[in-house]
Design a protein around this motif. Structure first.
Motif, mmCIF file in Angstrom:
data_model
loop_
_atom_site.group_PDB
_atom_site.id
_atom_site.type_symbol
_atom_site.label_atom_id
_atom_site.label_comp_id
_atom_site.label_asym_id
_atom_site.label_seq_id
_atom_site.Cartn_x
_atom_site.Cartn_y
_atom_site.Cartn_z
ATOM 1 N N UNK A 250 0.809 -0.992 -0.525
ATOM 2 C CA UNK A 250 -0.011 -0.325 -0.246
ATOM 3 C C UNK A 250 0.793 0.901 -0.054
ATOM 4 N N UNK A 251 0.966 1.948 -1.246
ATOM 5 C CA UNK A 251 1.887 3.159 -1.488
ATOM 6 C C UNK A 251 1.243 4.229 -0.080
ATOM 7 N N UNK A 252 0.089 4.199 0.353
ATOM 8 C CA UNK A 252 0.144 5.056 1.673
ATOM 9 C C UNK A 252 1.121 4.898 3.123
ATOM 10 N N UNK A 253 1.966 4.169 2.899
ATOM 11 C CA UNK A 253 1.968 3.447 3.989
ATOM 12 C C UNK A 253 3.553 3.886 4.009
ATOM 13 N N UNK A 254 3.642 4.659 2.927
ATOM 14 C CA UNK A 254 4.824 5.603 3.405
ATOM 15 C C UNK A 254 5.954 5.064 2.391
ATOM 16 N N UNK B 84 8.899 2.937 1.256
ATOM 17 C CA UNK B 84 9.705 1.356 1.310
ATOM 18 C C UNK B 84 10.818 1.442 1.457
ATOM 19 N N UNK B 85 10.996 0.252 2.969
ATOM 20 C CA UNK B 85 12.775 0.435 3.045
ATOM 21 C C UNK B 85 12.533 -1.617 3.173
ATOM 22 N N UNK B 86 14.050 -1.421 3.127
ATOM 23 C CA UNK B 86 14.569 -3.577 3.168
ATOM 24 C C UNK B 86 13.991 -3.271 4.530
ATOM 25 N N UNK B 87 14.331 -1.916 5.672
ATOM 26 C CA UNK B 87 13.555 -2.623 7.229
ATOM 27 C C UNK B 87 12.432 -2.869 7.119
ATOM 28 N N UNK B 88 11.023 -1.856 6.219
ATOM 29 C CA UNK B 88 10.049 -2.885 6.544
ATOM 30 C C UNK B 88 10.002 -3.509 6.407
ATOM 31 N N UNK B 89 10.585 -3.831 4.326
ATOM 32 C CA UNK B 89 10.020 -5.268 4.144
ATOM 33 C C UNK B 89 10.445 -6.578 5.576
ATOM 34 N N UNK B 90 11.775 -6.544 5.764
ATOM 35 C CA UNK B 90 12.169 -7.511 6.526
ATOM 36 C C UNK B 90 10.866 -7.952 8.128
ATOM 37 N N UNK B 91 10.729 -6.933 8.993
ATOM 38 C CA UNK B 91 9.688 -6.668 9.971
ATOM 39 C C UNK B 91 8.458 -6.841 9.326
ATOM 40 N N UNK B 92 7.951 -6.562 8.145
ATOM 41 C CA UNK B 92 6.494 -7.804 7.906
ATOM 42 C C UNK B 92 6.002 -8.722 7.167
ATOM 43 N N UNK B 93 7.421 -8.937 6.537
ATOM 44 C CA UNK B 93 7.322 -10.236 6.450
ATOM 45 C C UNK B 93 8.053 -11.448 7.045
ATOM 46 N N UNK B 94 8.730 -10.706 8.300
ATOM 47 C CA UNK B 94 9.327 -11.827 9.361
ATOM 48 C C UNK B 94 10.450 -12.489 8.467
ATOM 49 N N UNK B 95 11.520 -11.922 7.901
ATOM 50 C CA UNK B 95 12.624 -12.387 7.269
ATOM 51 C C UNK B 95 13.821 -10.814 7.843
ATOM 52 N N UNK B 96 14.588 -11.486 8.067
ATOM 53 C CA UNK B 96 16.351 -10.360 8.134
ATOM 54 C C UNK B 96 16.407 -9.487 6.671
ATOM 55 N N UNK C 57 7.716 -0.124 -6.971
ATOM 56 C CA UNK C 57 7.271 0.001 -5.299
ATOM 57 C C UNK C 57 8.390 0.988 -4.841
ATOM 58 N N UNK C 58 9.138 0.896 -4.816
ATOM 59 C CA UNK C 58 10.069 2.714 -4.310
ATOM 60 C C UNK C 58 9.944 3.181 -4.979
ATOM 61 N N UNK C 59 9.710 3.728 -5.552
ATOM 62 C CA UNK C 59 9.284 5.279 -6.989
ATOM 63 C C UNK C 59 7.701 5.415 -7.059
ATOM 64 N N UNK C 60 7.228 4.533 -6.592
ATOM 65 C CA UNK C 60 5.538 4.913 -6.685
ATOM 66 C C UNK C 60 5.313 5.489 -4.734
ATOM 67 N N UNK C 61 6.418 4.959 -4.158
ATOM 68 C CA UNK C 61 5.743 4.692 -3.177
ATOM 69 C C UNK C 61 5.764 6.720 -2.316
#
Length: 98
Positions: free
Chosen positions: A54-58, A60-72, A92-96
Motif C-alpha cells: 500500500x503506497x500510503x504506508x510511506x 518502502x525500505x529493506x527494514x520495513x519489508x524485513x519486519x512485515x515479512x518476518x525475514x532478516x 514500488x519504491x518510485x511510487x511510494x
C-alpha cells in the motif's frame, strides 16, 4: 524418562543427509533440496508483499519489508539482487510516498 529430561543434552545434527531410492541412480542431498524450497518460499513471500504494498504506508525500505515479512534484512537484500524482484522493488519504491 520425562522426569529426567533436564539431564539430557541434545546436539544439532549437522551431517549431510541423503535419501536412498533404489529406482534413482545417485544420491539426493536433502540439505540442498530443503534450501531450494526455503529460497522459493521466501522469494514468493517478498514478491507477494511487494505486489500488495500500500503506497500510503510511506516509503518502502529493506527494514520495513524485513519486519512485515518476518525475514532478516540481510536476506531481503540478498533476494532483491534477483532481476524480477529488483525491478518490482524499484517500481514500488518510485511510487511510494516519501
Amino acid at each position: 524418562a520425562m522426569r529426567n529430561i533436564e539431564n539430557y543434552e541434545f546436539e544439532p545434527n549437522k551431517r549431510i543427509r541423503y535419501i536412498h531410492n533404489p529406482f534413482f541412480e545417485g544420491k539426493i542431498n536433502i540439505n540442498q533440496e530443503l534450501g531450494k524450497e526455503k529460497r522459493e518460499q521466501s522469494s514468493l513471500l517478498i514478491q507477494e508483499y511487494l505486489e500488495d504494498y500500500d503506497y500510503n504506508q510511506g516509503k518502502i525500505t529493506y527494514s520495513k519489508i524485513s519486519q512485515d515479512v518476518n525475514i532478516s534484512e540481510r536476506t531481503v537484500k540478498r533476494y532483491l539482487k534477483d532481476g524480477c524482484l529488483r525491478e518490482l522493488y524499484d517500481i514500488v519504491k518510485a511510487n511510494s510516498k516519501r
